[in-house]
Write an enzyme that holds these catalytic residues in place. Structure first.
Site, PDB file in Angstrom:
ATOM      1  N   LYS A  14       0.822  -1.216   0.000  1.00 18.86           N
ATOM      2  CA  LYS A  14       0.000   0.000   0.000  1.00 18.86           C
ATOM      3  C   LYS A  14       0.853   1.262   0.000  1.00 18.86           C
ATOM      4  CE  LYS A  14      -2.177  -0.832   3.868  1.00 18.86           C
ATOM      5  NZ  LYS A  14      -1.683  -2.153   4.271  1.00 18.86           N
ATOM      6  N   ARG A  89      -8.917   1.747   9.527  1.00 25.31           N
ATOM      7  CA  ARG A  89      -8.448   0.404   9.838  1.00 25.31           C
ATOM      8  C   ARG A  89      -9.457  -0.345  10.697  1.00 25.31           C
ATOM      9  NH1 ARG A  89      -2.818   1.114   9.240  1.00 25.31           N
ATOM     10  NH2 ARG A  89      -1.627  -0.808   9.367  1.00 25.31           N
ATOM     11  N   ARG A 128      11.669  -6.759   3.498  1.00 25.26           N
ATOM     12  CA  ARG A 128      11.677  -5.385   3.978  1.00 25.26           C
ATOM     13  C   ARG A 128      12.491  -5.251   5.266  1.00 25.26           C
ATOM     14  NH1 ARG A 128       5.878  -2.593   4.515  1.00 25.26           N
ATOM     15  NH2 ARG A 128       5.770  -3.301   6.663  1.00 25.26           N
ATOM     16  N   ARG A 134      12.115  -1.111  10.180  1.00 26.76           N
ATOM     17  CA  ARG A 134      10.941  -0.737  10.970  1.00 26.76           C
ATOM     18  C   ARG A 134      10.846  -1.633  12.180  1.00 26.76           C
ATOM     19  NH1 ARG A 134       5.636   0.178   7.409  1.00 26.76           N
ATOM     20  NH2 ARG A 134       4.755  -0.803   9.262  1.00 26.76           N
ATOM     21  N   ARG A 145       0.248  -8.186  13.796  1.00 22.04           N
ATOM     22  CA  ARG A 145      -0.343  -7.218  12.868  1.00 22.04           C
ATOM     23  C   ARG A 145      -1.277  -7.920  11.900  1.00 22.04           C
ATOM     24  NH1 ARG A 145       4.727  -4.546  10.570  1.00 22.04           N
ATOM     25  NH2 ARG A 145       3.334  -3.611   9.056  1.00 22.04           N
TER      26      ARG A 145
HETATM   27  P1  ADP Z   1       1.277  -1.545   7.425  1.00 21.29           P
HETATM   28  O1  ADP Z   1       2.603  -2.028   6.969  1.00 21.29           O
HETATM   29  O2  ADP Z   1       0.527  -2.537   8.226  1.00 21.29           O
HETATM   30  O3  ADP Z   1       0.470  -0.963   6.314  1.00 21.29           O
HETATM   31  P2  ADP Z   1       1.316   1.090   8.724  1.00 21.29           P
HETATM   32  O4  ADP Z   1       2.575   1.802   8.447  1.00 21.29           O
HETATM   33  O5  ADP Z   1       0.081   1.527   8.002  1.00 21.29           O
HETATM   34  O6  ADP Z   1       1.596  -0.465   8.522  1.00 21.29           O
HETATM   35  O7  ADP Z   1       0.986   1.173  10.306  1.00 21.29           O
HETATM   36  C1  ADP Z   1       1.900   0.773  11.284  1.00 21.29           C
HETATM   37  C2  ADP Z   1       1.235   0.756  12.661  1.00 21.29           C
HETATM   38  O8  ADP Z   1       0.695   2.046  12.977  1.00 21.29           O
HETATM   39  C3  ADP Z   1       0.037  -0.185  12.801  1.00 21.29           C
HETATM   40  O9  ADP Z   1       0.407  -1.511  13.060  1.00 21.29           O
HETATM   41  C4  ADP Z   1      -0.734   0.476  13.963  1.00 21.29           C
HETATM   42  O10 ADP Z   1      -0.170   0.161  15.207  1.00 21.29           O
HETATM   43  C5  ADP Z   1      -0.526   1.949  13.724  1.00 21.29           C
HETATM   44  N1  ADP Z   1      -1.633   2.529  12.908  1.00 21.29           N
HETATM   45  C6  ADP Z   1      -1.516   3.039  11.650  1.00 21.29           C
HETATM   46  N2  ADP Z   1      -2.712   3.468  11.191  1.00 21.29           N
HETATM   47  C7  ADP Z   1      -3.613   3.216  12.168  1.00 21.29           C
HETATM   48  C8  ADP Z   1      -5.021   3.402  12.298  1.00 21.29           C
HETATM   49  N3  ADP Z   1      -5.759   3.923  11.298  1.00 21.29           N
HETATM   50  N4  ADP Z   1      -5.605   3.005  13.449  1.00 21.29           N
HETATM   51  C9  ADP Z   1      -4.906   2.491  14.449  1.00 21.29           C
HETATM   52  N5  ADP Z   1      -3.580   2.269  14.399  1.00 21.29           N
HETATM   53  C10 ADP Z   1      -2.928   2.623  13.273  1.00 21.29           C
END
Ligand code: ADP
Length: 191
Positions: A14, A89, A128, A134, A145
């Site tokens: 994404k 989410r 990654r 990360r 996750r």
């Molecule tokens: P991914 O690789 O899963 O797309 P993101 O970079 O979008 O990861 O998000 C990393 C972390 O940030 C999530 O695991 C969560 O803890 C937090 N997070 C991000 N967006 C949200 C959201 N909309 N609601 C709650 N937590 C979020």
């Protein structure tokens, strides 16, 4: 005008696709993950709390996330459209987003779901691990996750069933990008 929500499991690509689409279309890429990681790096109170939650693979609370998104969507650059990556989410986040956009009388959102099976996701995250550093890409956090995704985020596919399009997430970045741009072209034609 394009207002797109990109859905998909962790590791589906994404962030990569959203960044590229945003550059191509000249609209902002709003990644809640990036916003939270920036806050963590800056050491703000929000950032410190969020980092703890992210590092175990859980979700930051809906109220906090909504505050962040409400502020971000109110910025001028969002007037030309936006790409949401990582938000909503949860169902309550999606409902609240509907409320926000209704108030502003904006046209309907496009929703794309980037699909990739579990084996492929694992491989991507493993790849990654070396590059991005990360702190939430460890094996254990990754499993969490994924479970959180299935439980809290996958129900959004039903919530958005009248407008979600499945996008095959396999192949190169270019291939997936092509699929997304043709989806957006057909969405714009229908609008
Ligand atoms: P991914 O690789 O899963 O797309 P993101 O970079 O979008 O990861 O998000 C990393 C972390 O940030 C999530 O695991 C969560 O803890 C937090 N997070 C991000 N967006 C949200 C959201 N909309 N609601 C709650 N937590 C979020």
């Amino acid at each position: 005008m394009i207002r797109l929500i990109l859905l998909g499991p962790p590791g589906a690509g994404k962030g990569t696709q959203a960044a590229r689409l945003a550059t191509e279309l000249g609209i902002p890429h709003i990644s809640t993950g990036v916003i939270l990681r920036d806050a963590a790096r800056a050491g703000t109170e929000l950032g410190r709390k969020a980092k703890e939650i992210m590092d175990c693979g859980h979700l930051v609370g809906d109220d906090v996330m909504l505050g962040i998104i409400r502020e971000r969507l109110a910025e001028d650059d969002c007037g030309r459209g936006f790409i949401l990556d990582g938000f909503p989410r949860t169902i309550p986040q999606a409902e609240a987003l509907d409320g926000l956009l209704d108030e502003a009388e904006t046209p309907p959102l496009a929703v794309a779901n980037l699909e990739l099976d579990e084996d492929e996701l694992r491989q991507r995250i493993a790849g990654r691990r070396g590059e991005d550093q990360r702190s939430d890409d460890s094996e254990e956090t990754m499993l969490n996750r994924f479970h959180v995704y299935q439980k809290q985020t996958e129900p959004l596919l039903d919530y958005y069933r009248d407008r979600v399009s499945a996008i095959d997430g396999r192949g190169t970045v270019d291939t997936v990008f092509e699929r997304l741009t043709s989806l957006l072209a057909s969405t714009e034609e229908r609008a």
